[in-house]
Design a protein around this motif. Structure first.
Motif, PDB file in Angstrom:
ATOM      1  N   LEU A 191       0.823  -1.207   0.000  1.00  0.00           N
ATOM      2  CA  LEU A 191       0.000   0.000   0.000  1.00  0.00           C
ATOM      3  C   LEU A 191       0.859   1.260   0.000  1.00  0.00           C
ATOM      4  O   LEU A 191       0.511   2.256  -0.649  1.00  0.00           O
ATOM      5  CB  LEU A 191      -0.933  -0.013   1.214  1.00  0.00           C
ATOM      6  CG  LEU A 191      -2.022  -1.100   1.173  1.00  0.00           C
ATOM      7  CD1 LEU A 191      -2.698  -1.228   2.525  1.00  0.00           C
ATOM      8  CD2 LEU A 191      -3.044  -0.799   0.085  1.00  0.00           C
ATOM      9  N   LYS A 192       1.993   1.216   0.694  1.00  0.00           N
ATOM     10  CA  LYS A 192       2.892   2.373   0.677  1.00  0.00           C
ATOM     11  C   LYS A 192       3.541   2.536  -0.699  1.00  0.00           C
ATOM     12  O   LYS A 192       3.775   3.669  -1.150  1.00  0.00           O
ATOM     13  CB  LYS A 192       3.943   2.231   1.773  1.00  0.00           C
ATOM     14  CG  LYS A 192       3.350   2.461   3.165  1.00  0.00           C
ATOM     15  CD  LYS A 192       4.383   2.281   4.272  1.00  0.00           C
ATOM     16  CE  LYS A 192       3.761   2.543   5.636  1.00  0.00           C
ATOM     17  NZ  LYS A 192       4.732   2.362   6.744  1.00  0.00           N
ATOM     18  N   ALA A 193       3.823   1.411  -1.353  1.00  0.00           N
ATOM     19  CA  ALA A 193       4.345   1.480  -2.721  1.00  0.00           C
ATOM     20  C   ALA A 193       3.289   2.099  -3.648  1.00  0.00           C
ATOM     21  O   ALA A 193       3.613   2.914  -4.522  1.00  0.00           O
ATOM     22  CB  ALA A 193       4.727   0.087  -3.207  1.00  0.00           C
ATOM     23  N   ALA A 194       2.045   1.715  -3.437  1.00  0.00           N
ATOM     24  CA  ALA A 194       0.939   2.281  -4.232  1.00  0.00           C
ATOM     25  C   ALA A 194       0.809   3.772  -3.968  1.00  0.00           C
ATOM     26  O   ALA A 194       0.594   4.569  -4.889  1.00  0.00           O
ATOM     27  CB  ALA A 194      -0.364   1.561  -3.896  1.00  0.00           C
ATOM     28  N   TYR A 195       0.963   4.175  -2.693  1.00  0.00           N
ATOM     29  CA  TYR A 195       0.813   5.579  -2.321  1.00  0.00           C
ATOM     30  C   TYR A 195       1.898   6.438  -2.968  1.00  0.00           C
ATOM     31  O   TYR A 195       1.646   7.578  -3.394  1.00  0.00           O
ATOM     32  CB  TYR A 195       0.861   5.734  -0.804  1.00  0.00           C
ATOM     33  CG  TYR A 195       0.681   7.144  -0.338  1.00  0.00           C
ATOM     34  CD1 TYR A 195      -0.581   7.723  -0.293  1.00  0.00           C
ATOM     35  CD2 TYR A 195       1.782   7.920   0.041  1.00  0.00           C
ATOM     36  CE1 TYR A 195      -0.753   9.035   0.115  1.00  0.00           C
ATOM     37  CE2 TYR A 195       1.613   9.233   0.447  1.00  0.00           C
ATOM     38  CZ  TYR A 195       0.349   9.783   0.489  1.00  0.00           C
ATOM     39  OH  TYR A 195       0.188  11.081   0.882  1.00  0.00           O
ATOM     40  N   GLU A 196       3.111   5.917  -3.030  1.00  0.00           N
ATOM     41  CA  GLU A 196       4.204   6.666  -3.665  1.00  0.00           C
ATOM     42  C   GLU A 196       3.908   6.932  -5.140  1.00  0.00           C
ATOM     43  O   GLU A 196       4.315   7.957  -5.689  1.00  0.00           O
ATOM     44  CB  GLU A 196       5.512   5.900  -3.517  1.00  0.00           C
ATOM     45  CG  GLU A 196       6.071   5.905  -2.095  1.00  0.00           C
ATOM     46  CD  GLU A 196       7.358   5.122  -1.974  1.00  0.00           C
ATOM     47  OE1 GLU A 196       7.869   4.671  -3.027  1.00  0.00           O
ATOM     48  OE2 GLU A 196       7.857   4.962  -0.852  1.00  0.00           O
ATOM     49  N   LEU A 197       3.193   6.001  -5.762  1.00  0.00           N
ATOM     50  CA  LEU A 197       2.841   6.148  -7.179  1.00  0.00           C
ATOM     51  C   LEU A 197       1.594   7.006  -7.381  1.00  0.00           C
ATOM     52  O   LEU A 197       1.469   7.690  -8.400  1.00  0.00           O
ATOM     53  CB  LEU A 197       2.626   4.761  -7.801  1.00  0.00           C
ATOM     54  CG  LEU A 197       3.887   3.884  -7.881  1.00  0.00           C
ATOM     55  CD1 LEU A 197       3.508   2.426  -8.119  1.00  0.00           C
ATOM     56  CD2 LEU A 197       4.803   4.376  -8.995  1.00  0.00           C
ATOM     57  N   SER A 198       0.673   6.961  -6.426  1.00  0.00           N
ATOM     58  CA  SER A 198      -0.580   7.744  -6.519  1.00  0.00           C
ATOM     59  C   SER A 198      -0.903   8.350  -5.154  1.00  0.00           C
ATOM     60  O   SER A 198      -1.796   7.870  -4.446  1.00  0.00           O
ATOM     61  CB  SER A 198      -1.734   6.858  -6.998  1.00  0.00           C
ATOM     62  OG  SER A 198      -1.499   6.362  -8.289  1.00  0.00           O
ATOM     63  N   PRO A 199      -0.177   9.411  -4.760  1.00  0.00           N
ATOM     64  CA  PRO A 199      -0.337   9.966  -3.404  1.00  0.00           C
ATOM     65  C   PRO A 199      -1.696  10.582  -3.109  1.00  0.00           C
ATOM     66  O   PRO A 199      -2.017  10.822  -1.955  1.00  0.00           O
ATOM     67  CB  PRO A 199       0.783  11.019  -3.324  1.00  0.00           C
ATOM     68  CG  PRO A 199       1.111  11.337  -4.740  1.00  0.00           C
ATOM     69  CD  PRO A 199       0.871  10.086  -5.524  1.00  0.00           C
ATOM     70  N   GLY A 200      -2.509  10.822  -4.122  1.00  0.00           N
ATOM     71  CA  GLY A 200      -3.816  11.429  -3.876  1.00  0.00           C
ATOM     72  C   GLY A 200      -4.958  10.432  -3.823  1.00  0.00           C
ATOM     73  O   GLY A 200      -6.119  10.824  -3.728  1.00  0.00           O
ATOM     74  N   SER A 201      -4.643   9.147  -3.845  1.00  0.00           N
ATOM     75  CA  SER A 201      -5.698   8.125  -3.885  1.00  0.00           C
ATOM     76  C   SER A 201      -6.291   7.911  -2.496  1.00  0.00           C
ATOM     77  O   SER A 201      -5.608   7.430  -1.586  1.00  0.00           O
ATOM     78  CB  SER A 201      -5.143   6.808  -4.426  1.00  0.00           C
ATOM     79  OG  SER A 201      -6.076   5.762  -4.233  1.00  0.00           O
ATOM     80  N   THR A 202      -7.558   8.245  -2.340  1.00  0.00           N
ATOM     81  CA  THR A 202      -8.218   8.062  -1.041  1.00  0.00           C
ATOM     82  C   THR A 202      -8.353   6.584  -0.680  1.00  0.00           C
ATOM     83  O   THR A 202      -8.319   6.228   0.490  1.00  0.00           O
ATOM     84  CB  THR A 202      -9.617   8.703  -1.052  1.00  0.00           C
ATOM     85  OG1 THR A 202     -10.375   8.195  -2.159  1.00  0.00           O
ATOM     86  CG2 THR A 202      -9.514  10.208  -1.190  1.00  0.00           C
TER      87      THR A 202
END
Length: 218
Positions: A161-172
């Motif tokens: 999930l942190k890897a995903a957040y780094e790629l899309s930091p605005g994803s709720t």
């Protein structure tokens, strides 16, 4: 020479009931005309086919024209998935992979299907392949993190999930799922922070609202 001024007799006032009847007749006439025009030019030409059925119809046509293109089978599978026809969706995704063992969209959609049907181990294995093929896909990391959350493997979930957040930091959704992992690990303040952050991006995010309300009651 005097000019004679002629007086004009006032016309009789229209009775309210008569006026009302005339208004009704006029409105009825307009309605009939509107129905005729609508039927002739709009209603019969408007496509009322449900969106999932339309997706399936278009995808089937594409499959018939180009049966060796894996994308067409993924599109068809997506249509079935939207109707919750999981067996047909599964069959189409597997057909896509039969044509191309490295076709990322098939792995991603198949992994999502496994999550939806509660087959979390299969989801993890499938989404790992999606991540391997597209390591910069936030969607692949997100869904792999969701699958890990379902399996109560929270450390693995947080990593994805942190890897995903780094790629899309605005994803709720990513922020919310990080909160889920923290909550399940007993890190309540961290979970609250994530849920609040998700609501800052999207105040109408119901899952985050409910989660935050639940934790505030504890």
């Amino acid at each position: 020479m005097r000019t004679e001024i002629k007086t004009v007799k006032p016309s009789k006032p229209v009775h309210p009931v008569v006026a009302y009847l005339v208004l009704i007749a006029f409105a009825s006439a307009l309605f009939v005309v509107g129905v005729i025009i609508g039927k002739a030019f709009f209603w019969e030409n408007y496509d009322t086919t449900p969106i999932a059925d339309r997706i399936i119809e278009v995808a089937q046509q594409k499959v018939a024209k180009d049966p060796k293109n894996p994308k067409n089978y993924v599109d068809l599978g997506w249509g079935y998935f939207q109707k919750k026809d999981y067996n047909n969706a599964l069959a189409q995704y597997k057909k896509a992979l039969d044509l191309d063992k490295k076709y990322y969209p098939a792995y991603l959609n198949l992994g999502i299907l496994y999550i939806d049907t509660g087959k979390y181990d299969l989801a993890v294995n499938t989404l790992k392949q999606a991540v391997a093929l597209q390591p910069k896909s936030s969607n692949a990391h997100l869904n792999l993190g969701i699958a890990y959350n379902k399996l109560e493997k929270y450390q693995e979930a947080l990593k994805e999930l942190k890897a995903a957040y780094e790629l899309s930091p605005g994803s709720t959704r990513i922020i919310y799922e990080i909160g889920v992992a923290y909550e399940k690990m007993g890190k309540i303040e961290d979970a609250k922070y994530q849920y609040k952050s998700a609501l800052e991006f999207d105040p109408k995010f119901e899952d985050a609202k409910k989660a935050l309300e639940r934790l505030n009651k504890k």
